[in-house]
Scaffold this active site. Structure first.
Site, short mmCIF file in Angstrom:
data_model
loop_
_atom_site.label_atom_id
_atom_site.label_comp_id
_atom_site.label_asym_id
_atom_site.label_seq_id
_atom_site.Cartn_x
_atom_site.Cartn_y
_atom_site.Cartn_z
N GLY A 262 -1.08 1.30 -4.79
CA GLY A 262 -1.59 1.12 -3.44
C GLY A 262 -1.76 2.41 -2.67
N GLY B 58 0.78 -1.23 0.00
CA GLY B 58 0.00 0.00 0.00
C GLY B 58 0.81 1.28 0.00
N ALA B 59 2.14 1.17 0.11
CA ALA B 59 2.99 2.35 -0.04
C ALA B 59 3.51 2.48 -1.46
CB ALA B 59 4.16 2.29 0.94
N GLY B 60 3.13 1.56 -2.33
CA GLY B 60 3.53 1.61 -3.72
C GLY B 60 2.70 2.59 -4.52
N LYS C 206 1.85 -14.02 -11.57
CA LYS C 206 0.58 -13.30 -11.45
C LYS C 206 -0.59 -14.22 -11.78
CE LYS C 206 0.40 -9.68 -10.25
NZ LYS C 206 0.46 -9.16 -8.86
N TYR D 172 7.31 -13.32 -14.38
CA TYR D 172 6.37 -12.41 -13.73
C TYR D 172 4.93 -12.79 -14.08
CZ TYR D 172 3.67 -8.18 -12.81
OH TYR D 172 2.71 -7.29 -12.38
N ALA E 29 1.02 -6.30 -2.95
CA ALA E 29 2.45 -6.55 -2.72
C ALA E 29 2.97 -7.61 -3.69
CB ALA E 29 2.68 -6.99 -1.28
N ALA E 30 3.97 -7.26 -4.47
CA ALA E 30 4.52 -8.18 -5.46
C ALA E 30 5.82 -7.62 -6.01
CB ALA E 30 3.53 -8.40 -6.60
#
Length: 379
Positions: free
Chosen positions: A15, A10-12, A194, A190, A85-86
Site C-alpha cells: 500500500g 496504505g501504510a503497509g 481472500k 487466510y 487492509a487485511a
C-alpha cells in the site's frame, strides 16, 4: 489525475509503495490503516519506515476496517478505493481464525454495506486478492488430463512424500501455470477469507454501478517489507536469520516452489488496473510467471549477503501449505499490457542490497514455529 484514491492498509508494504506511485502521478491519496504492531512496531510514528515514508504525503486516518465510523470518514469524497487492509499469513490464519474473519470478511462487508446504503462518489473498487485462493495450482495428468489436486495428507508427508496426488492417477503430475479460470479451493483460513473478499467485491459492486477489479497477487517481495514479522514472507524470514548467523530450516524437501513477484511490478500492475477501463469487472493474476523453489531462495540470499549459514532441509512441514502454484499471466498481458520487469535474480539483488542497509532485526522465527507446534500445525 486530480482523482481521490483511498488505500486501506496504505501504510503497509504494498500500500505505501502504491501510494507514493499514485501521488507522483497526481492523485490525492487518503490512507486508512491501524498501524498494526506486528508490522509497524509498538511506536510506529517513530519507528515504522513504511509509515514514515508516506507521512505528510497522504491524508492519514488511523483506524480499522472493522469500524463503520472509520470507513465513513475514509470513504468521503473518494473516487477510487484500493482495499488492501487485511490480516495476512496462511500459518497464523489457522489459529487466529476469528481475527482473520473479522478483519478480512467483516471489514469488506462493512465497506460494501456503506456503498450500498449511503451516498458516495466511488466509481471503482480494487481489491487485493491472493494466489492462496487457488490452493494447489494447476497440473496435467497423462491419465486424467487437467487436474486440481486437493490438500496433501499428513500420512504421506510424515513419510517424506511431499508431492501432490490426484485420485486415480499413478504417474507423477506435471505442474502448469495457474490461470484465472482454475479451480478455487483454498487450503487455509487466510485463503478462504481472500476468496470471500474477492467474491463480495466482484458480486456487489456491479449492482451499485461501481467497477470492481481483483488482483490475485503471488508472493510479493522487495525493499521495504517487514524484516521483523516472522509470519509472512520467506525472503524476509530467511534474510533475518542469515544476518543473525542462524541456520535456515527448509521445510519439506526444499523443492516446494512459489512465484515471487517484485514490488515494483505489483505496483505497476495495480496502477494499470486503476487507470484502464479494460480492467473493469475483471480478475487478474499478478506474478512473475515462473516458479522458484525454496532451496534456491535460501542459496540465492546467502550468496547475495555473503554470509555463510547452515541450510538444513529438515522434512518439517506446516499443515495447510501448498506444494506449488505459479501464475499464468496471459490475461493481464492481453488486457492491461502488463509485463513484469524483474526476474527473481534481479529482484533479489535489489532486495538484498536494501536489506544490507537496514539494522539487523531480532529473529522471531522460533517463536512463530513454537506457536504452530503448540497447536499441532507444524510437523
Amino acid at each position: 489525475m486530480n482523482k481521490n484514491v483511498l488505500i486501506t492498509g496504505g501504510a503497509g508494504f504494498i500500500g505505501s509503495n502504491l501510494a507514493l506511485k499514485l501521488i507522483g502521478k497526481g492523485y490525492k491519496v487518503t490512507v486508512l490503516d491501524n498501524l498494526s504492531p506486528q508490522i509497524h512496531g509498538d511506536n510506529p510514528e517513530v519507528t515504522s519506515p513504511l509509515f514514515k515514508k508516506i507521512q505528510d504525503k497522504v491524508i492519514f486516518i488511523r483506524g480499522t476496517v472493522t469500524s463503520k465510523e472509520d470507513w465513513q470518514r475514509a470513504i468521503a469524497n473518494q473516487d477510487i478505493i484500493v482495499h488492501y487492509a487485511a490480516e495476512t499469513g496462511t500459518g497464523q490464519s489457522m489459529y487466529e481464525i476469528q481475527k482473520y474473519v473479522d478483519v478480512n470478511i467483516n471489514g469488506t462487508a462493512i465497506l460494501l454495506d456503506l456503498l450500498a446504503n449511503q451516498p458516495h462518489s466511488v466509481k471503482k473498487v480494487v481489491v487485493a486478492s491472493s494466489r492462496s485462493i487457488y490452493g494447489e495450482g494447476k497440473y496435467r495428468s497423462r491419465e486424467a488430463g487437467i487436474v486440481y489436486p486437493g490438500s496433501r495428507t499428513n500420512e504421506y508427508m510424515l513419510n517424506g512424500d511431499f508431492e501432490v496426488k490426484y485420485p486415480g492417477c499413478t504417474e507423477p503430475l506435471e505442474l502448469m501455470p495457474t490461470d484465472e479460470e482454475s479451480k478455487i479451493h483454498p487450503s487455509s483460513v487466510y485463503g478462504i477469507t481472500k476468496q470471500n473478499q474477492e467474491q463480495m467485491i466482484m458480486t456487489v459492486c456491479p449492482t451499485l454501478g461501481i467497477a470492481p477489479v481483483a488482483f490475485r497477487y503471488q508472493n510479493v517481495y522487495g525493499p521495504g517489507q517487514s524484516l521483523s514479522n516472522p509470519y509472512t514472507g520467506i525472503l524476509s524470514i530467511f534474510s533475518t536469520r542469515i544476518r543473525n548467523g542462524n541456520e535456515i530450516n527448509i521445510f519439506e524437501d526444499g523443492l516446494e516452489s512459489r512465484d515471487f513477484v517484485y514490488i515494483d511490478d505489483v505496483v505497476a500492475a495495480t496502477t494499470l488496473g486503476i487507470e484502464k477501463e479494460s480492467a473493469n469487472g475483471q480478475v487478474f493474476n499478478v506474478g512473475f510467471g515462473a516458479p522458484t523453489d525454496v532451496l534456491t531462495v535460501a542459496r540465492t540470499l546467502i550468496k547475495n549477503y555473503g554470509i555463510d549459514v547452515p541450510v538444513k532441509v529438515s522434512g518439517n512441514f506446516r499443515l495447510g501449505d501448498i506444494r506449488h502454484n505459479y501464475a499464468d499471466l496471459t490475461k493481464i498481458k492481453a488486457l492491461l499490457g502488463f509485463e513484469p520487469a524483474f526476474d527473481f535474480e534481479k529482484g533479489v539483488k535489489e532486495f538484498a542490497d536494501w536489506v544490507l542497509k537496514q539494522e539487523v532485526m531480532e529473529d522471531k522465527y522460533s517463536q512463530s514455529i513454537n506457536e504452530m507446534k503448540s497447536r499441532g500445525l507444524y510437523k
